[in-house]
Scaffold this active site. Structure first.
Site, short mmCIF file in Angstrom:
data_model
loop_
_atom_site.label_atom_id
_atom_site.label_comp_id
_atom_site.label_asym_id
_atom_site.label_seq_id
_atom_site.Cartn_x
_atom_site.Cartn_y
_atom_site.Cartn_z
N SER A 108 0.83 -1.20 0.00
CA SER A 108 0.00 0.00 0.00
C SER A 108 0.87 1.26 0.00
O SER A 108 1.70 1.44 -0.88
CB SER A 108 -0.96 -0.04 1.19
N ASP A 234 -9.75 -5.03 -4.98
CA ASP A 234 -9.18 -3.92 -4.21
C ASP A 234 -10.03 -2.66 -4.41
O ASP A 234 -10.10 -2.13 -5.52
CB ASP A 234 -7.74 -3.67 -4.66
N HIS A 262 -7.89 -5.04 -0.57
CA HIS A 262 -6.64 -4.30 -0.33
C HIS A 262 -5.86 -4.95 0.80
O HIS A 262 -5.35 -4.29 1.69
CB HIS A 262 -7.01 -2.85 0.01
#
Length: 285
Positions: A108, A234, A262
């Site tokens: 991320s 995601d 995610h």
């Protein structure tokens, strides 16, 4: 089941900060450095996942970024660091553990850390893996409406139960409605997270308030072997973000996690870990 491969947590002094680090497995094996994203301590790289990677003859390193877990914290809303400083922390941890080169896995927000290290310090990088991240370029799909509409007010940091509820709800939203989301396991993780964090108010705020400076060059200048891992559900960075990242990095490969949001759901570790072991098999520290 655990193999008790952890070598235990320890606090490491790097320049003027203190970072909490935990390693798994044999230091003689190729090193894998796990770097997590915004507001996430090392716990989000679950110990069982670290042990599974270590059983593939890897020396696994996870740590608390600044303003998470047991590492140095700053006043809420006033982080005293930039992206480049966080990249320096990652290299400082390798120095402290006498690791010359590592396979670096960034999730991320920490994809920017991997970019900085990959283009400005290529001699320290045996390979790169980007999980659930993005090039950030214009024209890619925005976050899903479901994610952006599910944006409750930040909880009172003094109310631990409210903080836990808030983070669990956020994790549920970021799972993209995946059937793999395990609320019981997530709540247990977040409760441990809140209990061990120096300053939860700083954790909730500071990574979003820091200066996002960049490296000297872009993703196209990465020379390390690169694997991109992305969930097809995601909601933060829809799949075209992962595809764009694959296309931007010369020779990069893309692993799509079917049914994942995610995150890295436990049921998909048997897909992710073998791919990571294969990807990190080409270089030793």
């Amino acid at each position: 089941m655990t193999d008790h491969l952890s070598n235990g947590e320890k606090l490491v002094e790097i320049s003027d900060v203190e970072l909490c680090v935990e390693t798994f497995g044999n230091p003689a094996n190729p090193a894998v450095l796990l770097v997590d994203g915004a507001a996430a301590s090392m716990l989000w790289w679950e110990a069982e996942l670290c042990e599974q990677i270590a059983r593939g003859d890897r020396f696994v390193i996870r740590y608390d970024n600044r303003d998470t877990g047991r590492s140095t914290s700053y006043p809420p809303g006033r982080p005293g660091y930039t992206y480049t400083d966080l990249a320096g922390d990652a290299l400082g941890i390798l120095d402290a553990l006498n690791v010359e080169r590592a396979h670096i896995i960034c999730r991320s927000m920490s994809g920017g850390i991997g970019l900085i290290v990959g283009v400005d310090h290529p001699d320290r990088v045996a390979s790169l893996t980007f999980v659930s991240t993005s090039t950030g370029e214009d024209g890619l799909p925005p976050s899903s409406d479901e994610l952006t509409s599910n944006n409750p007010a930040d909880p009172d940091p003094a109310d631990s139960a409210a903080v836990v509820d808030f983070v669990v709800a956020s994790a549920r939203a970021y799972s993209g409605g995946s059937s793999y989301f395990d609320e019981t396991a997530m709540r247990a993780l977040v409760e441990r997270e809140v209990a061990r964090t120096r300053n939860i108010a700083s954790t909730l705020a500071n990574h979003y308030a820091m200066t996002f400076d960049g490296p000297s060059r872009g993703f196209g200048d990465i020379t390390a072997p690169t694997l991109v891992v992305h969930g097809d559900r995601d909601p933060a960075f829809p799949l075209p973000h992962g595809q764009a990242l694959r296309d931007a990095i010369p020779g990069a490969k893309l692993l799509i996690l079917q049914g994942a949001g995610h995150d890295l759901p436990r049921p998909l570790w048997d897909v992710f870990v073998p791919a990571l072991i294969q990807h990190t098999g080409g270089g030793r520290p």
